[in-house]
Design a protein around this motif. Structure first.
Motif, PDB file in Angstrom:
ATOM      1  N   TYR A 184       0.901  -0.664   0.010  1.00 56.73           N
ATOM      2  CA  TYR A 184       0.077   0.096   0.050  1.00 56.73           C
ATOM      3  C   TYR A 184       1.103   0.752  -0.263  1.00 56.73           C
ATOM      4  CZ  TYR A 184       1.167   0.354   5.061  1.00 56.73           C
ATOM      5  OH  TYR A 184       2.098  -0.063   6.448  1.00 56.73           O
ATOM      6  N   GLN A 185       0.410   2.683  -0.306  1.00 51.50           N
ATOM      7  CA  GLN A 185       0.877   3.476  -0.097  1.00 51.50           C
ATOM      8  C   GLN A 185       0.849   4.405   0.826  1.00 51.50           C
ATOM      9  OE1 GLN A 185       1.407   5.294  -4.103  1.00 51.50           O
ATOM     10  NE2 GLN A 185       2.648   6.819  -3.003  1.00 51.50           N
ATOM     11  N   ARG A 186       1.895   4.869   1.409  1.00 59.67           N
ATOM     12  CA  ARG A 186       1.090   5.676   2.603  1.00 59.67           C
ATOM     13  C   ARG A 186       1.137   7.055   1.467  1.00 59.67           C
ATOM     14  NH1 ARG A 186       5.109   5.153   7.809  1.00 59.67           N
ATOM     15  NH2 ARG A 186       3.938   6.906   8.690  1.00 59.67           N
ATOM     16  N   ARG A 187       0.852   8.297   2.544  1.00 64.44           N
ATOM     17  CA  ARG A 187       0.237   9.097   1.812  1.00 64.44           C
ATOM     18  C   ARG A 187       0.969  10.781   2.998  1.00 64.44           C
ATOM     19  NH1 ARG A 187      -0.804   9.592  -3.456  1.00 64.44           N
ATOM     20  NH2 ARG A 187      -1.658   7.926  -4.043  1.00 64.44           N
ATOM     21  N   ASP A 188       0.769  10.319   4.094  1.00 62.94           N
ATOM     22  CA  ASP A 188       1.086  11.780   5.433  1.00 62.94           C
ATOM     23  C   ASP A 188       2.520  11.870   4.846  1.00 62.94           C
ATOM     24  OD1 ASP A 188       2.064   8.507   6.086  1.00 62.94           O
ATOM     25  OD2 ASP A 188       1.867   8.981   8.087  1.00 62.94           O
ATOM     26  N   THR A 189       2.918  10.724   4.543  1.00 62.34           N
ATOM     27  CA  THR A 189       5.229  11.844   4.735  1.00 62.34           C
ATOM     28  C   THR A 189       5.053  11.799   3.082  1.00 62.34           C
ATOM     29  OG1 THR A 189       5.323   9.390   4.218  1.00 62.34           O
ATOM     30  CG2 THR A 189       5.868   9.459   6.119  1.00 62.34           C
ATOM     31  N   ARG A 197       6.297  11.513  12.195  1.00 59.31           N
ATOM     32  CA  ARG A 197       5.644  10.184  11.529  1.00 59.31           C
ATOM     33  C   ARG A 197       5.646   9.314  12.205  1.00 59.31           C
ATOM     34  NH1 ARG A 197       0.098  12.052  11.415  1.00 59.31           N
ATOM     35  NH2 ARG A 197      -0.180  10.282   9.992  1.00 59.31           N
ATOM     36  N   GLN A 200       7.410   3.205   9.033  1.00 56.66           N
ATOM     37  CA  GLN A 200       6.468   1.949   8.617  1.00 56.66           C
ATOM     38  C   GLN A 200       6.201   0.919   8.867  1.00 56.66           C
ATOM     39  OE1 GLN A 200       5.819   2.740   5.401  1.00 56.66           O
ATOM     40  NE2 GLN A 200       4.665   0.940   5.350  1.00 56.66           N
ATOM     41  N   TYR A 203       3.459   1.736  10.707  1.00 51.04           N
ATOM     42  CA  TYR A 203       2.110   1.836  10.249  1.00 51.04           C
ATOM     43  C   TYR A 203       1.580   0.322   8.951  1.00 51.04           C
ATOM     44  CZ  TYR A 203      -0.400   5.510   8.459  1.00 51.04           C
ATOM     45  OH  TYR A 203      -0.643   7.172   8.381  1.00 51.04           O
ATOM     46  N   ASP A 204       2.398  -0.712   9.609  1.00 51.64           N
ATOM     47  CA  ASP A 204       1.698  -2.050   8.560  1.00 51.64           C
ATOM     48  C   ASP A 204       1.084  -2.617   9.611  1.00 51.64           C
ATOM     49  OD1 ASP A 204       3.640  -2.006   6.585  1.00 51.64           O
ATOM     50  OD2 ASP A 204       5.130  -3.418   7.269  1.00 51.64           O
TER      51      ASP A 204
END
Ligand code: DGY
Length: 422
Positions: A184-189, A197, A200, A203-204
């Motif tokens: 998936y692609q994070r957007r926050d960073t 933030r 990774q 986030y997973d």
């Protein structure tokens, strides 16, 4: 009397710029939808210059309440590809689309404040409608999120706490299996410095917990019984107790005797149950794992919400004030979200050190109510200094006062208008 009319003006403009028509985004870019507890505090800010708009903020949020009573943590009123995880990832099938989890129950407290500002008229129709929504939401908390039967709040995703990345969740998160997460692609960073933030690997885990909910069709009973992450959050437990006290005032004004009796029972349960979170070694109330039963042992800004909830023996309160005093040795500004020296403390990283003004506001309100006006004023003055120095950021370093996270942040502007800038 305002301390700084120019900052007042900027704060109003931030709220107006982040207004998307009936609801407000926390900040442009990073958080482009309606967030639950953000909207509650934002409503207070609007009330400083537009009462109608203040009520509307909460009414729009509550229009997305689920049939089971849960008020979701995000409402996706419109599409925005700049955020992950968006509505498709949550897959809750609601209209409007929402996430499948909730956020801190501060709404009843804010509805009471708005209602009192308008003269506390029992017939106020907007208060009455929101009272009913808050009662249903609190019922949801007490029936789905109190597996131990002690009136404390169990969360099933760290995002529910609002203190998303606090070290309090690390041990429980470490047990979450991420093998099926996929790519998936994070957007926050893409919006703010990655150093501010979550990492990774964290986030997973957030995504894995979300996927568990989605895979069981957002069955809240199943998630509470078998979800991969189950923590009793000190922050939400204090906030719900406080919100129940405020909801009771509304119930009594309306004359809802049955509702009032139900709320009184919840309050008594939580007052008796709160000791379960006390950690003698830390000298503070701390979040605790609902399955492993271990206490995080970490002093966070949420620990000081005990005053806001009106709990703690004299001895416990004295120890909390000692902890507060200790914080001042390493922090130029109060209240750091994590005590310096704790594992993973980082004055710039999300909820591992930085200051959030909404937590400061609640803590200061509680301290003032419980006879500690000096501490309340210290926290207020520090909060004002942060905005004067750095502007309306999402959060601030307790060491340097520099802003972190999103800029032009709605609830920071609101806190200036209703509290620290006054
Ligand atoms: C985020 O995306 O970091 C939000 O805080 C989740 O609520």
């Amino acid at each position: 009397m305002s301390r700084n009319p120019k900052l007042d003006q900027q704060a109003r403009e931030i709220l107006q710029r982040n207004d998307r028509g009936g609801y407000t985004v926390p900040t442009h870019g990073l958080y482009p939808f309606q967030w639950n507890w953000d909207s509650a505090f934002v409503a207070l800010g609007f009330a400083a210059f537009d009462r109608d708009r203040a009520w509307q903020e909460i009414e729009t949020l509550v229009s997305a309440q689920w049939d089971d009573g849960m008020i979701p943590h995000i409402v996706f009123h419109q599409n925005d590809d700049g955020y992950f995880p968006g509505p498709g990832v949550w897959g809750t099938g609601k209209t409007p689309p929402t996430s499948g989890i909730t956020q801190p129950p501060v709404l009843a407290t804010i509805v009471r404040a708005l209602w009192e500002q308008e003269g506390a008229v029992a017939a106020n129709p907007r208060m009455r409608a929101l009272y009913a929504a808050c009662l249903r939401s609190h019922r949801w908390f007490h029936s789905y999120r109190d597996p131990l039967g002690n009136g404390l709040v169990m969360v099933t995703h760290n995002w529910e706490t609002g203190r998303d990345n606090s070290s309090e969740w690390d041990d429980a998160l470490a047990r979450v299996d991420t093998s099926g997460v996929g790519t998936y692609q994070r957007r926050d960073t893409g919006h703010v410095d990655a150093a501010m933030r979550p990492k990774q690997s964290e986030y997973d885990r957030y995504v894995a917990i979300l996927q568990f909910g989605k895979n069981c069709g957002w069955d809240h009973r199943e998630i509470a019984d078998h979800g991969p992450f189950r923590m009793v959050d000190v922050g939400m437990s204090m906030e719900l107790l406080r919100a129940n006290r405020d909801l009771l005032v509304l119930a009594e004004a309306i004359g809802d005797a049955e509702g009032a009796a139900e709320i009184r029972d919840w309050i008594a349960l939580s007052e008796a149950g709160i000791d379960w979170l006390w950690n003698e070694e830390a000298g503070a109330f701390c979040s605790r794992d609902a399955t492993m039963l271990e206490s995080s042992g970490l002093v966070t800004n949420a620990s000081f919400l005990a005053f806001y909830a009106g709990v703690g023996s004299d001895t416990q309160r004295a120890r909390l004030l000692e902890a507060l005093d200790r914080l001042t040795t390493n922090a130029e500004y109060l209240l750091p979200s994590l005590e310096a020296g704790s594992r993973e403390y980082d004055h710039r990283r999300y909820w591992r050190g930085p200051i959030w003004l909404v937590v400061n506001y609640m803590a200061a309100q509680g301290l003032a109510e419980q006879g500690h006006a000096d501490w309340a004023e210290r926290i207020r003055a520090d909060s004002a200094r942060l905005i004067e120095k750095s502007g309306f950021f999402e959060s601030f370093s307790p060491e340097t006062g520099e802003g972190s996270g999103g800029d032009d942040f709605s609830w920071t502007a609101a806190m200036w208008l209703v509290w620290c800038g006054k």
